[in-house]
Design a protein around this motif. Structure first.
Motif, PDB file in Angstrom:
ATOM      1  N   HIS A 214      69.021  19.262 109.163  1.00  0.00           N
ATOM      2  CA  HIS A 214      67.816  19.839 108.583  1.00  0.00           C
ATOM      3  C   HIS A 214      68.131  20.636 107.318  1.00  0.00           C
ATOM      4  CE1 HIS A 214      65.102  18.542 111.694  1.00  0.00           C
ATOM      5  NE2 HIS A 214      65.869  19.042 112.640  1.00  0.00           N
ATOM      6  N   LEU A 215      69.275  21.298 107.281  1.00  0.00           N
ATOM      7  CA  LEU A 215      69.665  22.021 106.076  1.00  0.00           C
ATOM      8  C   LEU A 215      69.848  21.060 104.901  1.00  0.00           C
ATOM      9  CD1 LEU A 215      72.215  24.636 107.485  1.00  0.00           C
ATOM     10  CD2 LEU A 215      70.058  25.147 106.325  1.00  0.00           C
ATOM     11  N   GLU A 216      70.548  19.960 105.133  1.00  0.00           N
ATOM     12  CA  GLU A 216      70.788  18.989 104.067  1.00  0.00           C
ATOM     13  C   GLU A 216      69.517  18.233 103.699  1.00  0.00           C
ATOM     14  OE1 GLU A 216      73.703  18.741 102.319  1.00  0.00           O
ATOM     15  OE2 GLU A 216      74.044  20.567 103.499  1.00  0.00           O
ATOM     16  N   LEU A 217      68.663  18.030 104.687  1.00  0.00           N
ATOM     17  CA  LEU A 217      67.391  17.354 104.417  1.00  0.00           C
ATOM     18  C   LEU A 217      66.551  18.162 103.433  1.00  0.00           C
ATOM     19  CD1 LEU A 217      65.587  14.939 105.220  1.00  0.00           C
ATOM     20  CD2 LEU A 217      64.550  16.429 106.929  1.00  0.00           C
ATOM     21  N   ALA A 218      66.581  19.475 103.576  1.00  0.00           N
ATOM     22  CA  ALA A 218      65.835  20.329 102.656  1.00  0.00           C
ATOM     23  C   ALA A 218      66.390  20.243 101.240  1.00  0.00           C
ATOM     24  CB  ALA A 218      65.879  21.772 103.157  1.00  0.00           C
ATOM     25  N   LYS A 219      67.655  19.819 101.099  1.00  0.00           N
ATOM     26  CA  LYS A 219      68.290  19.709  99.784  1.00  0.00           C
ATOM     27  C   LYS A 219      68.199  18.296  99.211  1.00  0.00           C
ATOM     28  CE  LYS A 219      71.764  23.180 101.080  1.00  0.00           C
ATOM     29  NZ  LYS A 219      73.214  23.428 101.242  1.00  0.00           N
ATOM     30  N   MET A 220      67.641  17.360  99.985  1.00  0.00           N
ATOM     31  CA  MET A 220      67.636  15.961  99.585  1.00  0.00           C
ATOM     32  C   MET A 220      67.011  15.745  98.214  1.00  0.00           C
ATOM     33  SD  MET A 220      68.806  13.176 101.014  1.00  0.00           S
ATOM     34  CE  MET A 220      68.685  13.464 102.777  1.00  0.00           C
ATOM     35  N   ARG A 221      65.945  16.468  97.958  1.00  0.00           N
ATOM     36  CA  ARG A 221      65.277  16.326  96.668  1.00  0.00           C
ATOM     37  C   ARG A 221      66.242  16.608  95.520  1.00  0.00           C
ATOM     38  NH1 ARG A 221      62.644  21.300  93.979  1.00  0.00           N
ATOM     39  NH2 ARG A 221      61.902  20.429  92.025  1.00  0.00           N
ATOM     40  N   ASN A 222      66.960  17.725  95.586  1.00  0.00           N
ATOM     41  CA  ASN A 222      67.871  18.089  94.501  1.00  0.00           C
ATOM     42  C   ASN A 222      69.114  17.199  94.468  1.00  0.00           C
ATOM     43  OD1 ASN A 222      66.372  20.198  93.379  1.00  0.00           O
ATOM     44  ND2 ASN A 222      67.137  21.657  94.896  1.00  0.00           N
ATOM     45  N   ILE A 223      69.533  16.703  95.632  1.00  0.00           N
ATOM     46  CA  ILE A 223      70.724  15.849  95.672  1.00  0.00           C
ATOM     47  C   ILE A 223      70.502  14.595  94.819  1.00  0.00           C
ATOM     48  CG2 ILE A 223      72.095  14.333  97.163  1.00  0.00           C
ATOM     49  CD1 ILE A 223      71.883  16.473  99.337  1.00  0.00           C
ATOM     50  N   TYR A 224      69.350  13.939  94.996  1.00  0.00           N
ATOM     51  CA  TYR A 224      69.087  12.720  94.229  1.00  0.00           C
ATOM     52  C   TYR A 224      68.570  13.023  92.829  1.00  0.00           C
ATOM     53  CZ  TYR A 224      70.035   9.622  98.117  1.00  0.00           C
ATOM     54  OH  TYR A 224      70.675   8.914  99.097  1.00  0.00           O
ATOM     55  N   LYS A 225      67.789  14.071  92.689  1.00  0.00           N
ATOM     56  CA  LYS A 225      67.242  14.401  91.376  1.00  0.00           C
ATOM     57  C   LYS A 225      68.347  14.792  90.402  1.00  0.00           C
ATOM     58  CE  LYS A 225      63.804  17.337  89.122  1.00  0.00           C
ATOM     59  NZ  LYS A 225      62.774  18.385  89.318  1.00  0.00           N
ATOM     60  N   ASN A 226      69.381  15.492  90.871  1.00  0.00           N
ATOM     61  CA  ASN A 226      70.461  15.947  90.012  1.00  0.00           C
ATOM     62  C   ASN A 226      71.635  14.973  89.954  1.00  0.00           C
ATOM     63  OD1 ASN A 226      69.126  18.350  89.364  1.00  0.00           O
ATOM     64  ND2 ASN A 226      69.889  19.352  91.215  1.00  0.00           N
ATOM     65  N   SER A 227      71.517  13.845  90.622  1.00  0.00           N
ATOM     66  CA  SER A 227      72.584  12.848  90.595  1.00  0.00           C
ATOM     67  C   SER A 227      72.763  12.295  89.182  1.00  0.00           C
ATOM     68  CB  SER A 227      72.257  11.713  91.557  1.00  0.00           C
ATOM     69  OG  SER A 227      73.133  10.623  91.386  1.00  0.00           O
ATOM     70  N   TYR A 228      74.009  12.105  88.803  1.00  0.00           N
ATOM     71  CA  TYR A 228      74.311  11.515  87.497  1.00  0.00           C
ATOM     72  C   TYR A 228      73.697  10.121  87.408  1.00  0.00           C
ATOM     73  CZ  TYR A 228      77.136  10.079  83.450  1.00  0.00           C
ATOM     74  OH  TYR A 228      77.557   9.640  82.219  1.00  0.00           O
ATOM     75  N   CYS A 229      73.796   9.371  88.495  1.00  0.00           N
ATOM     76  CA  CYS A 229      73.175   8.040  88.584  1.00  0.00           C
ATOM     77  C   CYS A 229      73.217   7.593  90.039  1.00  0.00           C
ATOM     78  CB  CYS A 229      73.910   7.036  87.700  1.00  0.00           C
ATOM     79  SG  CYS A 229      73.138   5.388  87.668  1.00  0.00           S
ATOM     80  N   THR A 230      72.151   6.958  90.505  1.00  0.00           N
ATOM     81  CA  THR A 230      72.097   6.443  91.875  1.00  0.00           C
ATOM     82  C   THR A 230      72.453   4.959  91.894  1.00  0.00           C
ATOM     83  OG1 THR A 230      70.478   8.049  92.676  1.00  0.00           O
ATOM     84  CG2 THR A 230      70.576   5.951  93.829  1.00  0.00           C
ATOM     85  N   ILE A 231      73.331   4.609  92.826  1.00  0.00           N
ATOM     86  CA  ILE A 231      73.699   3.205  93.045  1.00  0.00           C
ATOM     87  C   ILE A 231      72.793   2.661  94.145  1.00  0.00           C
ATOM     88  CG2 ILE A 231      75.533   1.627  93.774  1.00  0.00           C
ATOM     89  CD1 ILE A 231      77.504   3.903  92.875  1.00  0.00           C
ATOM     90  N   SER A 232      72.009   1.661  93.839  1.00  0.00           N
ATOM     91  CA  SER A 232      71.069   1.100  94.799  1.00  0.00           C
ATOM     92  C   SER A 232      71.564  -0.255  95.278  1.00  0.00           C
ATOM     93  CB  SER A 232      69.678   0.962  94.160  1.00  0.00           C
ATOM     94  OG  SER A 232      68.771   0.349  95.045  1.00  0.00           O
ATOM     95  N   ALA A 233      71.950  -0.337  96.555  1.00  0.00           N
ATOM     96  CA  ALA A 233      72.376  -1.605  97.150  1.00  0.00           C
ATOM     97  C   ALA A 233      71.126  -2.375  97.562  1.00  0.00           C
ATOM     98  CB  ALA A 233      73.292  -1.356  98.345  1.00  0.00           C
ATOM     99  N   SER A 234      70.387  -2.880  96.574  1.00  0.00           N
ATOM    100  CA  SER A 234      69.034  -3.393  96.791  1.00  0.00           C
ATOM    101  C   SER A 234      68.979  -4.630  97.666  1.00  0.00           C
ATOM    102  CB  SER A 234      68.378  -3.696  95.433  1.00  0.00           C
ATOM    103  OG  SER A 234      68.321  -2.539  94.640  1.00  0.00           O
ATOM    104  N   GLN A 235      70.003  -5.480  97.610  1.00  0.00           N
ATOM    105  CA  GLN A 235      69.935  -6.757  98.313  1.00  0.00           C
ATOM    106  C   GLN A 235      70.324  -6.656  99.778  1.00  0.00           C
ATOM    107  OE1 GLN A 235      72.955  -9.559  97.303  1.00  0.00           O
ATOM    108  NE2 GLN A 235      74.463  -7.986  96.813  1.00  0.00           N
ATOM    109  N   GLY A 236      70.881  -5.526 100.206  1.00  0.00           N
ATOM    110  CA  GLY A 236      71.473  -5.439 101.527  1.00  0.00           C
ATOM    111  C   GLY A 236      70.497  -5.162 102.649  1.00  0.00           C
ATOM    112  N   GLU A 237      70.442  -6.059 103.639  1.00  0.00           N
ATOM    113  CA  GLU A 237      69.704  -5.783 104.865  1.00  0.00           C
ATOM    114  C   GLU A 237      70.431  -4.723 105.681  1.00  0.00           C
ATOM    115  OE1 GLU A 237      66.847  -6.841 105.783  1.00  0.00           O
ATOM    116  OE2 GLU A 237      66.421  -8.556 104.483  1.00  0.00           O
ATOM    117  N   THR A 238      71.766  -4.688 105.562  1.00  0.00           N
ATOM    118  CA  THR A 238      72.588  -3.694 106.224  1.00  0.00           C
ATOM    119  C   THR A 238      73.653  -3.228 105.249  1.00  0.00           C
ATOM    120  OG1 THR A 238      74.236  -5.264 107.084  1.00  0.00           O
ATOM    121  CG2 THR A 238      72.251  -4.898 108.421  1.00  0.00           C
ATOM    122  N   GLY A 239      74.386  -2.196 105.677  1.00  0.00           N
ATOM    123  CA  GLY A 239      75.456  -1.688 104.839  1.00  0.00           C
ATOM    124  C   GLY A 239      76.586  -2.671 104.653  1.00  0.00           C
TER     125      GLY A 239
END
Length: 705
Positions: A214-239
């Motif tokens: 729950h602590l990290e969930l509250a920070k989720m917004r800033n974690i992705y917003k402040n990311s230098y760049c997000t890598i999106s594994a768009s094609q993957g049904e699973t990891g």
């Protein structure tokens, strides 16, 4: 290239019934683009290639329509690799990031000095193995540094997770070989882009400690917003699917026009007419609305990836030039068939035909002809409709990220706050031109609707103004744990709250509460949810894709409220720690006219509430949209009108607006006096609504829980 991009399902069906099929094409020149000349002072030639399929049993069937445009813009070096994880592809990704860093004013907040570091990060180490990947916990005084984030689907339980037990070992070294492929690929991408740190939820949040979650969930917004760049594994049904994929070539090079025209069997000389291309780059670019054909289908029909035949004549495909089709669109008695062993010769024939029709002055181009296929709805089909986009959790990761690299099945896509790009169209296209048609601004790399529309897609910013669309997308996604319904978009709610004085209650906004209550399920649930996760008036209390009866009010679609929202109250299970997260109680008190229905009817998928059995000049029933399928015929369903609103008529014959009255359908909870539960919404034409609800009805204040 045409064959490899035609709808595989249709061709497969035709091949199963016919031994002989023909491609029929018509290349038609058009005048220069006046808009381009007006803005740039340059002539940009254009032509249209229409393609049909013909069989013995079927007449001409339209397949695709391609716009051929000679662009004058300069592209970065085009990636020739057939693997999305190649060095060339990642080099192109680095060039997009550099361009964003250097020239995008909207993205300047991504400078490290403005970043807030997450609680834990993965140090990806070095490629030479001197520093192995390990978990790193920055000190509070640590200077902000750039880090990447990963957006992916977990799938089966990963072998390596951060737990209270594994924390010390992961701080020493992360066993990369045991990570899901998407995690391994993300480490490789991060290293390739020259970044040292990476955030992955499974390795940076303690999974067996609810308080940390729950602590990290509250920070989720800033974690992705402040990311230098997000890598999106768009094609993957699973990891395990990973980020990278093999794909068909994105372009075909045909060499110099003039050199091959001299070699062709046709002695015809072209005088001063040609396809104008780049002077020192490539020539014409082909853009169209096409669906990519899988490689396995090409091989099955003996056609190679580049469009050259691999031998044999099992498919029976022929290519016929019908550039002089008459008005009846029938094939002329004599036609030119493209033989399999003389493809280049016939390409020359097409080029000559194009040169003759386009009537563009100038000498023959000495550069190569490069043709690239660009699907008109490329962004929508590859990014918006990707397996990752069908996951509810990942929606906020995408919308909160300032920059994203989407690794899809066909190619790499780029998205930042300013622009979009992809490997087939590597020069970034400004977002405000792509997503807002008719914008006055024209840049040096925007040359028309056909090209830029291929990169158009959802533009859901600011978040608060697009909340309806976000909810519709979100509720259409898959969610493993139903209790996470509000939790999985708490970051978006927190982001929307920052720039508003509004308040947030279980997925709805107080300043637009009456209209927001009128959500409905596209398909009703078969049974009610047993575990409590939100009050019944919240869309978070049900499962399924949500839509709204009334759109956000604007001058064209005015809204007039009939009921009064007296009070809204919600209590989260996390208290003040995360007010946008999970709910353990909620109610709203509404004052308005109530009318009990006479009975309920169901006709297939159509639900109705009968308001009166007596003859009347007004509609006797209201359209009913239940939250849960109703098997019996309840007699305690009560209509509570909320507002009048206008919508565009659904039928094409009657154009214009239609006025409706819409409201809630409730029934007593049976626990407290004047306490009700929502069971759905209703809608009725305004004229009938006024007749049934403005006279001889009781105005009452009730609580809905």
């Amino acid at each position: 290239m045409i064959f490899s991009n035609v709808s595989s399902s249709l061709v497969e069906a035709l091949l199963s019934k016919n031994d002989d099929l023909s491609f029929v094409y018509r290349l038609q020149g058009s005048s220069e683009r006046k808009d381009a000349r007006k803005k740039t002072g340059r002539r940009i030639p254009e032509a249209v290639l229409s393609v049909w399929l013909e069989s013995k049993e079927q007449s001409l069937m339209p397949m695709i329509k391609l716009s051929i445009v000679a662009q004058n813009c300069v592209f970065p070096s085009h990636v020739e690799s057939t693997y999305t994880g190649s060095r060339e592809t990642l080099k192109l990704a680095a060039s997009w990031i550099k361009q964003c860093n250097d020239s995008h004013k909207k993205c300047l907040h991504l400078k490290p000095a403005n970043m807030c570091l997450p609680t834990r990060l993965i140090d990806v180490g070095t490629a030479d193995g001197k520093v192995m990947p390990h978990l790193w916990i920055p000190e509070k005084t640590t200077v902000a540094i750039p880090y990447m984030t990963l957006s992916y689907r977990w799938g089966m339980s990963p072998k390596v997770l951060l737990t209270r037990t594994s924390l010390p070992e992961l701080c020493k070294q992360i066993p990369v070989d045991l990570l899901p492929q998407s995690n391994q690929d993300a480490i490789h991408i991060t290293r390739s882009l020259g970044i040292r740190y990476l955030w992955i939820d499974a390795l940076c949040i303690i999974q067996d400690r609810e308080e940390d979650f729950h602590l990290e969930l509250a920070k989720m917004r800033n974690i992705y917003k402040n990311s230098y760049c997000t890598i999106s594994a768009s094609q993957g049904e699973t990891g395990e699917r990973g980020c990278f994929s093999n794909r068909q070539p994105l372009q075909a090079d045909f060499g110099s026009i003039s050199s091959r025209i001299e070699q062709t069997s046709s002695p015809k000389k072209l005088s001063g007419k040609h396809i104008q291309g780049y002077e020192n780059e490539s020539a014409s670019r082909k853009v169209g609305t096409m669906n990519q054909r899988p490689a396995k289908m090409l091989k099955r029909h003996n056609v190679s990836d580049t469009g050259r035949e691999s031998g044999g004549t099992k498919t029976g495909f022929q290519f016929t030039d019908v550039s002089k089709l008459d008005s009846s669109w029938k094939i002329p008695p004599t036609s030119v068939q493209m033989a399999r062993n003389s493809q280049f010769q016939n390409i020359d024939f097409q080029l000559q035909e194009a040169q003759r029709q386009m009537e563009v002055a100038g000498g023959l181009s000495k550069s190569n002809i490069t043709i690239r296929t660009l699907q008109k709805d490329l962004w929508s089909s590859e990014v918006d409709a990707s397996p990752l986009s069908r996951r509810a959790w990942t929606l906020q990761e995408r919308l909160l990220s300032s920059r994203i690299l989407h690794f899809t099945r066909s190619q790499l896509f780029w998205e930042c706050q300013t622009a979009k790009a992809c490997e087939a169209w590597p020069q970034p296209v400004v977002k405000n031109i792509v997503d807002k048609r008719g914008a006055d601004e024209m840049t040096e790399f925007d040359h028309g609707k056909t090209n830029s529309s291929a990169l158009s897609g959802s533009a859901l910013v600011p978040i608060k103004e697009h909340w309806d669309e976000i909810v519709e997308l979100y509720t259409d996604g898959a969610l493993t744990k139903p209790e996470d319904k509000l939790v999985a978009m708490s970051g978006l709610a927190t982001e929307a709250l920052e720039d508003t004085e509004d308040t947030y209650h279980a997925g709805l906004w107080r300043n637009d509460f009456a209209r927001s209550l009128l959500w409905y399920l596209i398909t009703p649930q078969h049974s009610a949810c047993t575990a409590y996760r939100a009050p019944t008036w919240s869309w978070a209390s049900v499962d399924g894709k949500v839509a709204y009866l009334a759109r956000r009010p604007d001058p064209e679609f005015p809204v007039s409220e009939l009921a009064t929202i007296e009070k809204v109250q919600t209590l989260g299970v996390d208290g003040e720690r995360n007010p946008t997260g999970q709910i353990k109680y909620g109610l709203c008190r509404i004052s308005g006219p109530l009318r009990q229905s006479v009975r309920y009817e169901k006709h297939g998928n159509i639900h109705r509430l009968i308001l009166s059995e007596e003859l009347s000049n007004h509609q006797l029933y209201a359209d009913f949209f239940p939250d849960v399928d109703i098997e019996n015929e309840p007699s305690d369903l009560i209509c509570l009108p909320m507002l009048y609103h206008q919508e565009t008529r659904a039928d094409s014959e009657n154009k214009g607006l239609q006025s409706f009255m819409s409201g809630l359908v409730v029934r007593p909870s049976g626990e407290f006096l004047d306490e009700y539960r929502r069971v759905g919404v209703f809608r009725i034409p305004e004229e009938s609504g006024r007749a049934w609800f403005e006279e001889e009805v009781v105005i009452k204040e009730i609580s809905i829980v």
